[in-house]
Motif scaffolding. Structure first.
Motif, PDB file in Angstrom:
ATOM      1  N   GLU A 100       0.853  -1.181   0.000  1.00 24.61           N
ATOM      2  CA  GLU A 100       0.000   0.000   0.000  1.00 24.61           C
ATOM      3  C   GLU A 100       0.891   1.234   0.000  1.00 24.61           C
ATOM      4  O   GLU A 100       2.037   1.171   0.434  1.00 24.61           O
ATOM      5  N   THR A 121      -4.760  -3.850  -7.271  1.00 34.04           N
ATOM      6  CA  THR A 121      -4.615  -2.659  -6.441  1.00 34.04           C
ATOM      7  C   THR A 121      -5.730  -1.690  -6.797  1.00 34.04           C
ATOM      8  O   THR A 121      -5.932  -1.378  -7.978  1.00 34.04           O
ATOM      9  N   PHE A 170      -3.051   3.914  -2.713  1.00 35.15           N
ATOM     10  CA  PHE A 170      -2.980   2.623  -3.403  1.00 35.15           C
ATOM     11  C   PHE A 170      -3.188   1.538  -2.360  1.00 35.15           C
ATOM     12  O   PHE A 170      -2.441   1.477  -1.373  1.00 35.15           O
ATOM     13  N   LYS A 171      -4.187   0.666  -2.565  1.00 35.17           N
ATOM     14  CA  LYS A 171      -4.461  -0.423  -1.617  1.00 35.17           C
ATOM     15  C   LYS A 171      -4.582  -1.738  -2.372  1.00 35.17           C
ATOM     16  O   LYS A 171      -5.467  -1.899  -3.221  1.00 35.17           O
ATOM     17  N   CYS A 172      -3.697  -2.678  -2.044  1.00 35.87           N
ATOM     18  CA  CYS A 172      -3.714  -3.998  -2.686  1.00 35.87           C
ATOM     19  C   CYS A 172      -4.739  -4.891  -2.010  1.00 35.87           C
ATOM     20  O   CYS A 172      -4.886  -4.870  -0.780  1.00 35.87           O
TER      21      CYS A 172
END
Length: 168
Positions: free
Chosen positions: A36, A58, A48-50
């Motif tokens: 992230e 993402t 950005f969040k996986c």
């Protein structure tokens, strides 16, 4: 006309600083334990969040509106990723040389961004001002770097154990 952006990476805090004409214009700060990041570049802020394990992707959010603005999908072989914008546009991330040390992001029509890393620094030559696409290219490379380091960290102890058992 191509835009030239330089970056400098700080290994201690997983931060990339971005410079245009010698002046810092932004940064990407990666979470040390997750894939992230928080970024800002030329007055655009993104998170950005996986998500996912077997088929990771993402989600990219505009920090000001909390709107999902893009989704990045990855292949398992670290050879490409695709940035899917809400507008329907798609951009391909891929290495441009055998050693996978240089990479590019392109829509294969009118946008081409080339990344040239050198250890903890590098440069970006971009023919677009789209800060999301520019930042996403660096984010993808860092995701693949972390995956590579995780594989090494998992397999080195196994190899050491197997070698030491074999030698005794």
């Amino acid at each position: 006309m191509a835009k030239l952006i330089n970056w400098k990476r700080n290994w201690l805090n997983s931060k990339f600083e971005l410079f245009v004409d010698g002046m810092q214009k932004g940064a990407i700060i990666f979470n040390s334990w997750k894939n992230e990041a928080e970024s800002n570049f030329e007055h655009q802020d993104y998170t950005f969040k996986c998500v996912g394990f077997w088929r990771p992707k993402t989600n990219v959010f505009d920090k000001k509106t909390n709107e999902l603005v893009a989704v990045i999908s990855y292949d398992n072989w670290k050879t490409r990723a695709v940035i899917h914008l809400n507008s329907g546009e798609q951009f391909e991330w891929k290495p441009t040389n055998f050693w996978k040390s240089q990479f590019s992001v392109s829509n294969h029509i009118d946008t081409n961004i080339v990344y040239s890393p050198l250890s903890n620094t590098g440069s970006i030559s971009s023919d677009t001002d789209n800060s999301l696409i520019i930042i996403a290219g660096l984010f993808i490379k860092q995701v693949y770097n972390k995956r590579g380091m995780t594989l090494v960290a998992c397999f080195v102890p196994i190899m050491i154990a197997a070698t030491s058992r074999h030698n005794h």
